[in-house]
Design an enzyme around this catalytic site. Structure first.
Site, mmCIF file in Angstrom:
data_model
loop_
_atom_site.group_PDB
_atom_site.id
_atom_site.type_symbol
_atom_site.label_atom_id
_atom_site.label_comp_id
_atom_site.label_asym_id
_atom_site.label_seq_id
_atom_site.Cartn_x
_atom_site.Cartn_y
_atom_site.Cartn_z
ATOM 1 N N HIS A 1 0.821 -1.091 0.066
ATOM 2 C CA HIS A 1 0.042 0.036 -0.032
ATOM 3 C C HIS A 1 0.783 1.196 0.147
ATOM 4 O O HIS A 1 0.464 2.293 -0.543
ATOM 5 C CB HIS A 1 -0.938 0.143 1.218
ATOM 6 C CG HIS A 1 -1.857 -1.174 1.273
ATOM 7 N ND1 HIS A 1 -2.836 -1.313 0.187
ATOM 8 C CD2 HIS A 1 -1.828 -1.975 2.069
ATOM 9 C CE1 HIS A 1 -3.448 -2.713 0.792
ATOM 10 N NE2 HIS A 1 -2.814 -2.989 1.660
ATOM 11 N N HIS B 1 5.099 6.770 6.855
ATOM 12 C CA HIS B 1 4.794 6.314 5.353
ATOM 13 C C HIS B 1 4.453 7.357 4.643
ATOM 14 O O HIS B 1 4.168 8.542 4.958
ATOM 15 C CB HIS B 1 3.828 5.135 5.568
ATOM 16 C CG HIS B 1 2.425 5.639 6.300
ATOM 17 N ND1 HIS B 1 2.192 5.652 7.490
ATOM 18 C CD2 HIS B 1 1.479 6.005 5.419
ATOM 19 C CE1 HIS B 1 0.972 6.157 7.618
ATOM 20 N NE2 HIS B 1 0.572 6.507 6.411
ATOM 21 N N HIS C 1 2.297 9.123 1.032
ATOM 22 C CA HIS C 1 1.247 9.175 0.101
ATOM 23 C C HIS C 1 1.537 9.875 -1.014
ATOM 24 O O HIS C 1 2.192 10.816 -0.926
ATOM 25 C CB HIS C 1 -0.110 9.533 0.696
ATOM 26 C CG HIS C 1 -0.332 8.669 1.837
ATOM 27 N ND1 HIS C 1 -1.431 7.560 1.593
ATOM 28 C CD2 HIS C 1 -0.288 8.660 3.113
ATOM 29 C CE1 HIS C 1 -1.859 7.001 2.979
ATOM 30 N NE2 HIS C 1 -0.776 7.745 3.748
ATOM 31 N N GLU D 1 -2.715 13.484 0.873
ATOM 32 C CA GLU D 1 -4.232 13.079 1.121
ATOM 33 C C GLU D 1 -4.796 14.246 1.760
ATOM 34 O O GLU D 1 -5.895 14.660 1.320
ATOM 35 C CB GLU D 1 -3.996 12.266 2.187
ATOM 36 C CG GLU D 1 -3.700 10.655 1.604
ATOM 37 C CD GLU D 1 -3.845 9.486 2.602
ATOM 38 O OE1 GLU D 1 -4.530 8.772 2.042
ATOM 39 O OE2 GLU D 1 -3.621 9.685 3.522
ATOM 40 N N HIS E 1 3.460 10.806 6.707
ATOM 41 C CA HIS E 1 2.590 10.729 7.936
ATOM 42 C C HIS E 1 3.540 9.810 8.913
ATOM 43 O O HIS E 1 3.803 8.875 8.970
ATOM 44 C CB HIS E 1 1.258 9.920 7.768
ATOM 45 C CG HIS E 1 0.383 10.503 6.826
ATOM 46 N ND1 HIS E 1 -0.938 9.694 6.446
ATOM 47 C CD2 HIS E 1 0.349 11.934 6.604
ATOM 48 C CE1 HIS E 1 -1.500 10.557 5.583
ATOM 49 N NE2 HIS E 1 -0.976 11.718 5.760
ATOM 50 N N THR F 1 -6.210 7.015 7.552
ATOM 51 C CA THR F 1 -6.575 7.317 6.416
ATOM 52 C C THR F 1 -6.769 5.867 5.554
ATOM 53 O O THR F 1 -6.776 5.928 4.308
ATOM 54 C CB THR F 1 -6.039 8.227 5.696
ATOM 55 O OG1 THR F 1 -4.629 7.626 5.343
ATOM 56 C CG2 THR F 1 -5.767 9.577 6.404
ATOM 57 N N THR F 2 -6.414 4.880 6.335
ATOM 58 C CA THR F 2 -6.475 3.337 5.638
ATOM 59 C C THR F 2 -7.364 2.693 6.290
ATOM 60 O O THR F 2 -7.489 2.819 7.805
ATOM 61 C CB THR F 2 -5.240 2.803 5.577
ATOM 62 O OG1 THR F 2 -4.678 2.710 6.872
ATOM 63 C CG2 THR F 2 -4.456 3.725 4.575
#
Length: 251
Positions: free
Chosen positions: A90, A115, A117, A121, A134, A201-202
């Site tokens: 992911h 991690h 994105h 986001e 994040h 957010t996951t």
């Protein structure tokens, strides 16, 4: 269990030290960012993810109108504690050993992982950034504080360049990270921030997060953004309804 699911489980168990506290899904129904497994379906594909669909404090959000407030200064005390790095299917995630903390008011949080994105986001006045980092912190109480760092293309960033240079190209178990990666190098010079109550957010989208999104972006090399994008062209959840939540802005 096929090889792909086995790798997911091993990677999740190895690199998700906040799983037990927040219910991060290392194994279970497949989710992603497109089609039938995409964000619009997260609440349906697994009962454990129901809050993704019915929650009232979901993240990310479009940060527009804010309330200027006397918020406590962010006091990250992050050392070179990089432990492992993983491509978990992911995102790319860097995990940290004990020793790095964030002080927020009277609460001390331990830095667990960072991690990424692509694109960002969180939006600022309807605009996204090329990427977002994040930094996930956990308090002894189990509460989470996530520092969101918006990433703009510009000067190379030493820490992010090292992460990109060593990130696994394929999904699999965690491997040892470059111990010279200093997470503080991924922060801008000024630590003004937006604060609001939200969620992961996951999946499972747990509403247990104190969001601290920095107002200033950090610059990273366009080539490093492109290298990450080759692995993850799009791994950002769409913005969610604010549901009358106030976003506070530090003075």
């Amino acid at each position: 269990m096929d090889r792909r699911h086995l790798l997911k489980m091993l990677a999740g168990l190895a690199v998700c030290p906040v799983c037990s506290a927040t219910g991060f899904a290392a194994e279970g129904a497949h989710w992603g960012y497109e089609g039938e497994a995409g964000p619009a379906k997260w609440g349906e594909i697994d009962a454990a993810n129901k809050v993704c669909a019915i929650g009232s404090q979901q993240s990310p959000v479009d940060i527009a109108a804010t309330v200027k407030s006397q918020l406590p200064a962010l006091k990250p005390a992050w050392g070179k504690t990089s432990d492992t790095i993983v491509n978990n299917g992911h995102t790319i995630q860097l995990n940290f050993a004990e020793g790095s903390t964030l002080k927020l008011g009277d609460t001390t949080y331990k830095l667990v992982q960072v991690h990424f994105h692509h694109p960002s986001e969180h939006l600022i006045d309807g605009k996204n950034f090329p990427m977002e980092a994040h930094f996930v912190h956990r308090a002894d109480s189990g509460g989470l504080a996530v520092v969101g760092v918006l990433m703009a293309e510009g000067k190379p960033n030493a820490a992010f360049s090292k992460i990109v240079a060593t990130m696994p190209a394929t999904e699999g178990p965690a491997v040892k990270a470059d111990t010279n990666i200093h997470p503080a190098e991924l922060l801008p010079a000024k630590l003004g921030y937006y604060r609001y109550p939200g969620s992961l957010t996951t999946p499972p989208c747990s509403e247990t997060v104190e969001w601290l999104v920095l107002t200033d972006p950090v610059q990273v090399a366009a080539a490093d953004v492109a290298a990450f994008a080759k692995l993850y062209p799009m791994n950002a959840r769409p913005v969610q309804k604010s549901n009358r939540r106030y976003v506070l802005r530090s003075s």
